[in-house]
Design an enzyme around this catalytic site. Sequence first.
Site, PDB file in Angstrom:
ATOM      1  CE  LYS A 233       8.000 -10.888   0.646  1.00  0.00           C
ATOM      2  NZ  LYS A 233       7.302 -10.376  -0.550  1.00  0.00           N
TER       3      LYS A 233
ATOM      4  N   GLY B 151       2.832  -5.189   7.572  1.00  0.00           N
ATOM      5  CA  GLY B 151       1.806  -5.916   6.831  1.00  0.00           C
ATOM      6  C   GLY B 151       0.660  -6.273   7.750  1.00  0.00           C
TER       7      GLY B 151
ATOM      8  CG  ASN C  74      -0.461  -0.014   2.506  1.00  0.00           C
ATOM      9  OD1 ASN C  74       0.678  -0.420   2.701  1.00  0.00           O
ATOM     10  ND2 ASN C  74      -1.225   0.436   3.481  1.00  0.00           N
TER      11      ASN C  74
ATOM     12  CD  GLU D 200       5.371   0.146  12.695  1.00  0.00           C
ATOM     13  OE1 GLU D 200       4.165   0.443  12.824  1.00  0.00           O
ATOM     14  OE2 GLU D 200       6.263   0.644  13.395  1.00  0.00           O
TER      15      GLU D 200
ATOM     16  CD  GLU E 268       8.892   0.736  10.456  1.00  0.00           C
ATOM     17  OE1 GLU E 268       7.958   1.195   9.773  1.00  0.00           O
ATOM     18  OE2 GLU E 268       9.577  -0.232  10.096  1.00  0.00           O
TER      19      GLU E 268
ATOM     20  CB  CYS F  63      -1.928   0.530   8.507  1.00  0.00           C
ATOM     21  SG  CYS F  63      -0.641   1.788   8.491  1.00  0.00           S
TER      22      CYS F  63
HETATM   23  P1  NAP Z   1       0.355  -8.918   3.982  1.00  0.00           P
HETATM   24  O1  NAP Z   1      -0.495  -9.829   3.184  1.00  0.00           O
HETATM   25  O2  NAP Z   1       0.568  -9.247   5.414  1.00  0.00           O
HETATM   26  O3  NAP Z   1       1.750  -8.869   3.209  1.00  0.00           O
HETATM   27  C1  NAP Z   1       2.801  -8.039   3.655  1.00  0.00           C
HETATM   28  C2  NAP Z   1       4.124  -8.608   3.180  1.00  0.00           C
HETATM   29  O4  NAP Z   1       4.304  -9.888   3.778  1.00  0.00           O
HETATM   30  C3  NAP Z   1       4.211  -8.823   1.673  1.00  0.00           C
HETATM   31  O5  NAP Z   1       5.524  -8.560   1.253  1.00  0.00           O
HETATM   32  C4  NAP Z   1       3.889 -10.297   1.540  1.00  0.00           C
HETATM   33  O6  NAP Z   1       4.426 -10.894   0.381  1.00  0.00           O
HETATM   34  C5  NAP Z   1       4.582 -10.855   2.768  1.00  0.00           C
HETATM   35  N1  NAP Z   1       4.081 -12.149   3.187  1.00  0.00           N
HETATM   36  C6  NAP Z   1       2.859 -12.691   3.004  1.00  0.00           C
HETATM   37  N2  NAP Z   1       2.802 -13.921   3.557  1.00  0.00           N
HETATM   38  C7  NAP Z   1       4.028 -14.157   4.077  1.00  0.00           C
HETATM   39  C8  NAP Z   1       4.603 -15.258   4.780  1.00  0.00           C
HETATM   40  N3  NAP Z   1       3.916 -16.360   5.051  1.00  0.00           N
HETATM   41  N4  NAP Z   1       5.884 -15.158   5.166  1.00  0.00           N
HETATM   42  C9  NAP Z   1       6.599 -14.042   4.900  1.00  0.00           C
HETATM   43  N5  NAP Z   1       6.112 -12.973   4.257  1.00  0.00           N
HETATM   44  C10 NAP Z   1       4.830 -13.030   3.850  1.00  0.00           C
HETATM   45  O7  NAP Z   1      -0.167  -7.424   3.942  1.00  0.00           O
HETATM   46  P2  NAP Z   1      -0.584  -6.560   2.692  1.00  0.00           P
HETATM   47  O8  NAP Z   1      -1.897  -7.027   2.204  1.00  0.00           O
HETATM   48  O9  NAP Z   1       0.556  -6.483   1.725  1.00  0.00           O
HETATM   49  O10 NAP Z   1      -0.715  -5.104   3.343  1.00  0.00           O
HETATM   50  C11 NAP Z   1      -1.851  -4.660   3.977  1.00  0.00           C
HETATM   51  C12 NAP Z   1      -1.714  -4.815   5.480  1.00  0.00           C
HETATM   52  O11 NAP Z   1      -0.556  -4.119   5.934  1.00  0.00           O
HETATM   53  C13 NAP Z   1      -2.879  -4.198   6.224  1.00  0.00           C
HETATM   54  O12 NAP Z   1      -3.249  -5.034   7.283  1.00  0.00           O
HETATM   55  C14 NAP Z   1      -2.304  -2.886   6.752  1.00  0.00           C
HETATM   56  O13 NAP Z   1      -2.956  -2.377   7.884  1.00  0.00           O
HETATM   57  C15 NAP Z   1      -0.899  -3.289   7.041  1.00  0.00           C
HETATM   58  N6  NAP Z   1      -0.016  -2.124   7.087  1.00  0.00           N
HETATM   59  C16 NAP Z   1       0.470  -1.724   8.287  1.00  0.00           C
HETATM   60  C17 NAP Z   1       1.265  -0.590   8.367  1.00  0.00           C
HETATM   61  C18 NAP Z   1       1.809  -0.115   9.668  1.00  0.00           C
HETATM   62  O14 NAP Z   1       2.713   0.714   9.644  1.00  0.00           O
HETATM   63  N7  NAP Z   1       1.323  -0.577  10.815  1.00  0.00           N
HETATM   64  C19 NAP Z   1       1.576   0.119   7.200  1.00  0.00           C
HETATM   65  C20 NAP Z   1       1.071  -0.323   5.986  1.00  0.00           C
HETATM   66  C21 NAP Z   1       0.269  -1.454   5.943  1.00  0.00           C
HETATM   67  P3  NAP Z   1       3.497 -11.149  -0.919  1.00  0.00           P
HETATM   68  O15 NAP Z   1       3.132  -9.819  -1.416  1.00  0.00           O
HETATM   69  O16 NAP Z   1       4.375 -11.895  -1.828  1.00  0.00           O
HETATM   70  O17 NAP Z   1       2.306 -11.930  -0.440  1.00  0.00           O
END
Ligand code: NAP
Length: 502
Positions: free
Chosen positions: A199, A253, A176, A275, A483, A309
Amino acid sequence: MSATPMPRAANAEGAIADPAASLDCRPFSKGLYIDGRWQKASQAHTIPVIDPATEDLLAEVADATVDDARRAVDAAAGAARAWRLTSPRQRSEILRTCYRLMIERSDMLARLVSLENGKALPDARGEIAYAAEFFRWNAEEAVRIPGELGRAPSGGNRILVDYEPIGIAVLITPWNFPAAMATRKIAPALAAGCTVILKPASETPLTAYALAGLYEEAGVPPGVVNVITTSTPGPVTAAMLGDPRVRKLSFTGSTGVGRQLLAEAAKTVLSSSMELGGNAPFLVFDDADLDAALDGAMVAKMRNAGEACTAANRFYVQAGIHDDFVAGLVGRMGALKVGPGSDPSTACGPMITAKAVDKIDRLVADAVARGAKVVLGGRRPEGKGFYYPPTVLIDVSPDAEMAREEIFGPVAAIYRFETQEQAIAWSNDTEYGLASYIFTRDLKRGLAVASEIESGMIALNRGLVSDPAAPFGGVKQSGLGREGGAHGVLEFLEAKYIATSF
Ligand code: NAP
């Protein structure tokens, strides 16, 4: 997946006034970036990158295997000693150059972010400015790494505390904010003297690779920053986290993946910063400045089309101001133009994937089935692209799924409340605790409510909390660590205590 349609290649400096014009994405898909070189993955399989506005193929990037990940750790390990021994001033100058180069290329980078993520160009420009700022801020932090000297209570010795780089860091980022989530980790890691493997998310890898070339130009030595993409993040990440040379995991994530990674990190007792997801409440009290609350709501809800997020997920509006707030929000959200992010007149771009639209659709249908009324939008459009229109729901039940889950889209769910106690109780009725918003003219009340709300960050009479100079992070299941600010670099440092007599 191997090539089906040809990647979109158009006028490299295409005019952004033409929505159809796009960047040539091929220069950003040259392979894995390991040890300062573009290297082939050890398998021919590639990952398609899809334009969410058109569903066209933008590019295909390399798909790293476990062996490739080990090569990236080897490179980070090979560069680690020399990098930790560079002077803080030298690291600072390199980070400052990264900032300058990002600003110089901000137009191209914003277009790339907008293209692969779908966000509107003004949002993408805002992201690049925010992302670059992490380099400037951490260039300043690199030369201010703290140390402590104290006298033991017994008087028998001195207590010396030195802060050392924690070691090789694995950084995992979401789609995002393809630029900012990477620089928010890379900049403090480099300032601290760590080498890293990034990654990025599979949906938005091109920005991460574009930035890799920029670090090289700024003088980051080979092996200090490595970038790999993979379609099998589970095993590839597990291989890196299980390597005893890796000493840090920094993840941004979803909470679900964060939990899995914490379990993986436990195997090697790895320092972990998390995060994670949010479920931000947005409280509007009767005495709020209505225009300020509406301005704040538009930023908190519609920045990135709700794919943040920190996005306001639950609008709690007090009975006396409720109807005026709803009317104002419907007017403002209804005026937003929906379209491709690359069109300069777009205010709300597409969602990242069809799956994301399905989720929003499901949450809206569930809320409506539980009594919510749709006063704007609420219907996914036909045709190409992953669009969902700006939507306002009122009389949403606290039992609706969207009260507990991140909507991650342009849907404002409004709940009416009567008392301050009720608003606080509802706000805290979630496993998340990332950001919260409070609107009231009474500063005393605002601060009292802020102290009652279980949240790592509070925006008081503002719609935006993110600031590279401030500690960003959550409580409860929204994360571990911070962060930004002075805290960001500390996540990549380890305190070493030396007892000495002199
Ligand atoms: P996500 O599905 O958790 O994926 C995040 C990252 O983790 C991606 O690079 C993904 O790779 C990787 N990943 C997925 N499964 C994994 C596994 N089993 N082992 C290791 N890595 C893995 O999240 P998203 O859909 O990309 O992002 C949206 C989420 O991020 C929302 O929940 C949002 O609130 C959160 N977020 C939090 C913050 C914060 O600062 N707190 C900021 C931004 C977003 P792939 O893309 O290859 O699946």
